[in-house]
Design an enzyme around this catalytic site. Structure first.
Site, PDB file in Angstrom:
ATOM      1  N   TYR A  25      16.466  30.134   2.764  1.00  0.00           N
ATOM      2  CA  TYR A  25      15.326  30.906   3.273  1.00  0.00           C
ATOM      3  C   TYR A  25      15.559  31.335   4.715  1.00  0.00           C
ATOM      4  O   TYR A  25      16.014  30.544   5.540  1.00  0.00           O
ATOM      5  CB  TYR A  25      14.047  30.069   3.192  1.00  0.00           C
ATOM      6  CG  TYR A  25      13.505  29.949   1.792  1.00  0.00           C
ATOM      7  CD1 TYR A  25      13.056  31.062   1.098  1.00  0.00           C
ATOM      8  CD2 TYR A  25      13.445  28.708   1.176  1.00  0.00           C
ATOM      9  CE1 TYR A  25      12.566  30.954  -0.197  1.00  0.00           C
ATOM     10  CE2 TYR A  25      12.944  28.582  -0.113  1.00  0.00           C
ATOM     11  CZ  TYR A  25      12.508  29.709  -0.793  1.00  0.00           C
ATOM     12  OH  TYR A  25      12.024  29.593  -2.069  1.00  0.00           O
ATOM     13  N   LYS A  72       0.840  -1.201   0.000  1.00  0.00           N
ATOM     14  CA  LYS A  72       0.000   0.000   0.000  1.00  0.00           C
ATOM     15  C   LYS A  72       0.877   1.254   0.000  1.00  0.00           C
ATOM     16  O   LYS A  72       2.073   1.181   0.315  1.00  0.00           O
ATOM     17  CB  LYS A  72      -0.938  -0.013   1.207  1.00  0.00           C
ATOM     18  CG  LYS A  72      -0.240   0.019   2.558  1.00  0.00           C
ATOM     19  CD  LYS A  72      -1.209  -0.250   3.701  1.00  0.00           C
ATOM     20  CE  LYS A  72      -0.507  -0.162   5.034  1.00  0.00           C
ATOM     21  NZ  LYS A  72      -1.372  -0.627   6.132  1.00  0.00           N
ATOM     22  N   MET A  98      11.972  23.434  -0.861  1.00  0.00           N
ATOM     23  CA  MET A  98      11.114  22.446  -1.512  1.00  0.00           C
ATOM     24  C   MET A  98      11.923  21.538  -2.441  1.00  0.00           C
ATOM     25  O   MET A  98      11.712  20.336  -2.496  1.00  0.00           O
ATOM     26  CB  MET A  98      10.008  23.154  -2.299  1.00  0.00           C
ATOM     27  CG  MET A  98       8.963  22.195  -2.829  1.00  0.00           C
ATOM     28  SD  MET A  98       7.719  22.991  -3.849  1.00  0.00           S
ATOM     29  CE  MET A  98       6.828  23.956  -2.649  1.00  0.00           C
ATOM     30  N   ARG A 105     -11.975  -0.691  14.107  1.00  0.00           N
ATOM     31  CA  ARG A 105     -11.853   0.193  12.956  1.00  0.00           C
ATOM     32  C   ARG A 105     -12.711  -0.369  11.823  1.00  0.00           C
ATOM     33  O   ARG A 105     -13.657   0.247  11.398  1.00  0.00           O
ATOM     34  CB  ARG A 105     -10.364   0.278  12.555  1.00  0.00           C
ATOM     35  CG  ARG A 105      -9.949   1.520  11.889  1.00  0.00           C
ATOM     36  CD  ARG A 105      -8.451   1.598  11.711  1.00  0.00           C
ATOM     37  NE  ARG A 105      -7.866   0.403  11.102  1.00  0.00           N
ATOM     38  CZ  ARG A 105      -6.617   0.311  10.685  1.00  0.00           C
ATOM     39  NH1 ARG A 105      -5.796   1.334  10.836  1.00  0.00           N
ATOM     40  NH2 ARG A 105      -6.162  -0.790  10.141  1.00  0.00           N
TER      41      ARG A 105
HETATM   42  C1  LIG Z   1      -0.567  -1.705   6.768  1.00  0.00           C
HETATM   43  C2  LIG Z   1      -1.154  -2.976   7.174  1.00  0.00           C
HETATM   44  C3  LIG Z   1      -0.325  -4.077   7.440  1.00  0.00           C
HETATM   45  C4  LIG Z   1       1.188  -4.000   7.445  1.00  0.00           C
HETATM   46  O1  LIG Z   1       1.648  -3.368   8.615  1.00  0.00           O
HETATM   47  P1  LIG Z   1       3.203  -3.267   8.964  1.00  0.00           P
HETATM   48  O2  LIG Z   1       3.234  -2.791  10.343  1.00  0.00           O
HETATM   49  O3  LIG Z   1       3.788  -2.288   8.001  1.00  0.00           O
HETATM   50  O4  LIG Z   1       3.776  -4.617   8.770  1.00  0.00           O
HETATM   51  C5  LIG Z   1      -0.926  -5.276   7.724  1.00  0.00           C
HETATM   52  N1  LIG Z   1      -2.277  -5.401   7.769  1.00  0.00           N
HETATM   53  C6  LIG Z   1      -3.099  -4.355   7.538  1.00  0.00           C
HETATM   54  C7  LIG Z   1      -4.570  -4.547   7.627  1.00  0.00           C
HETATM   55  C8  LIG Z   1      -2.570  -3.119   7.251  1.00  0.00           C
HETATM   56  O5  LIG Z   1      -3.382  -2.081   7.025  1.00  0.00           O
END
Ligand SMILES: *Cc1c(COP(=O)(O)O)cnc(C)c1O
Length: 359
Positions: A246, A34, A293, A132
């Site tokens: 800056y 992700k 930047m 969640r």
């Molecule tokens: C991001 C995520 C992970 C991975 O977490 P890490 O701490 O980076 O290993 C695993 N499961 C879910 C549901 C996540 O959102």
């Protein structure tokens, strides 16, 4: 690539991390890709790992899943979180595996699948204490039955740890609840629970792993895999009283050598949190003045040519590593990693050979 600033990702180190984690798990380790693989670039990493036999990946959103499919990834792509009913059709069209934590989403998935003539597949998300997303763990069995009765093929069941590495007692509570879910639902599903810290401190279960895969956890033999490198666009000697950047914050004593590097906070350098970069000889070069930047000014022990290469971010746990940046910023390494270098070209290396270049 003749870049003046670029990112290098060491796929050999990534593979070693994956193997080490798999040994520790003794089970499957799903790479979590992700947020563009925590800033490392998801499609090249998925393509590489798929070539090494990894058959399943996880992302957070449909768009991230689509990017993997468009990048040629054929294995299972699990979309973490919770499917929104409005997303059902896109998940089906791209052959992504959504996570279900509501019956509304399951209904939408089943209904869209019927219309499209596709098989609705999903993982069931179970809430064991994070509150969640997920069906409440006590209701996992009726939820599973209801989802299956809609015609959805549930292939996996999972939950997420809220306090791994922070509160082991609560982790145990969640593990026990998940075991109860597993006992109630029976075998025939792919169960997965651990994240990076859960796996590193516990092991023995299927895991979804991000942070540790990228080597951003010290102390377990893991190696960070990403570096940011830059060549100076200007090198000069300062006169007494010269002010740099800056706010003119750095005021020269006179005689210092200064290099301007073409990377800044738009490339992911956390402003106010990068104290040093590594010079061409490995020496620590202090940042002089504010990070802009697009540019950063650093002090040198002596003059260097414009072909010199500076390591702005090092693949280690030292003062130029990502964990130091996160600590100085007062945040977690995840946050720094996901803001890295969207616009820098990336070079993917395996044993010193460039496998792929992006950007
Ligand atoms: C991001 C995520 C992970 C991975 O977490 P890490 O701490 O980076 O290993 C695993 N499961 C879910 C549901 C996540 O959102």
């Amino acid at each position: 690539m003749e870049a003046r600033a670029w990112v290098e990702v060491d796929l050999g180190a990534l593979l070693q991390n994956h193997r080490l984690l798999r040994e520790r798990a003794g089970q499957e380790v799903i790479p979590v890709l992700k947020a563009d693989a925590y800033g490392h670039g998801a499609p090249p990493i998925a393509r590489f790992l798929e070539g090494k036999g990894v058959g399943r990946f996880a992302v957070a959103t449909l768009a991230e899943g689509r990017a993997l499919r468009q990048g040629g990834v054929r294995g299972e792509v699990l979309v973490l979180g919770s499917l929104h009913p409005l997303e059902a059709e896109e998940a089906l069209r791209w052959g992504l595996t959504p996570s279900l934590s509501t019956l509304e989403a399951a209904e939408a998935l089943a209904q869209r699948a019927r219309t499209l003539g596709l098989l609705p597949r999903a993982h069931l998300k179970v809430d064991t204490g994070m509150n969640r997303v997920g069906f409440p763990w006590e209701e996992a069995l009726p939820a599973l039955r209801a989802v299956e009765a809609l015609g959805v093929r549930v292939e996996g069941v999972y939950s997420h740890l809220a306090t791994a590495g922070e509160d082991e007692a609560f982790v145990e509570v969640q593990r026990r609840r998940f075991q109860e879910v597993r006992a109630a639902l029976g075998e025939g599903y792919f169960y997965h629970l651990e994240n990076s810290m859960g796996l590193l401190l516990h092991g023995g279960e299927n895991a979804r792993v991000g942070l540790a895969l990228y080597g951003l956890v010290p102390g377990f033999g893991l190696r960070p895999v990403l570096r940011i490198l830059a060549r100076p666009t200007l090198v000069k000697r300062l006169r007494p009283g010269d002010r740099v950047g800056y706010g003119g914050e750095y005021v020269a004593r006179g005689g210092e050598w200064l290099a301007t590097l073409p990377v800044g906070y738009a490339d992911g350098l956390p402003r106010g949190a990068v104290g040093f970069v590594r010079g061409p000889g490995g020496e620590l070069c202090p940042v002089a003045g504010r990070i802009s930047m697009d540019q950063t000014t650093v002090l040198l022990p002596g003059p260097v040519g414009l072909e010199a290469v500076f390591e702005v971010l090092s693949p280690d746990f030292g003062p130029t590593g990502l964990l130091s940046w996160a600590e100085a910023r007062g945040t977690i390494p995840y946050e720094v990693a996901v803001h890295l270098s969207r616009r820098l070209p990336r070079r993917y290396l395996l044993e010193g050979e460039v496998l792929e270049e992006v950007g």
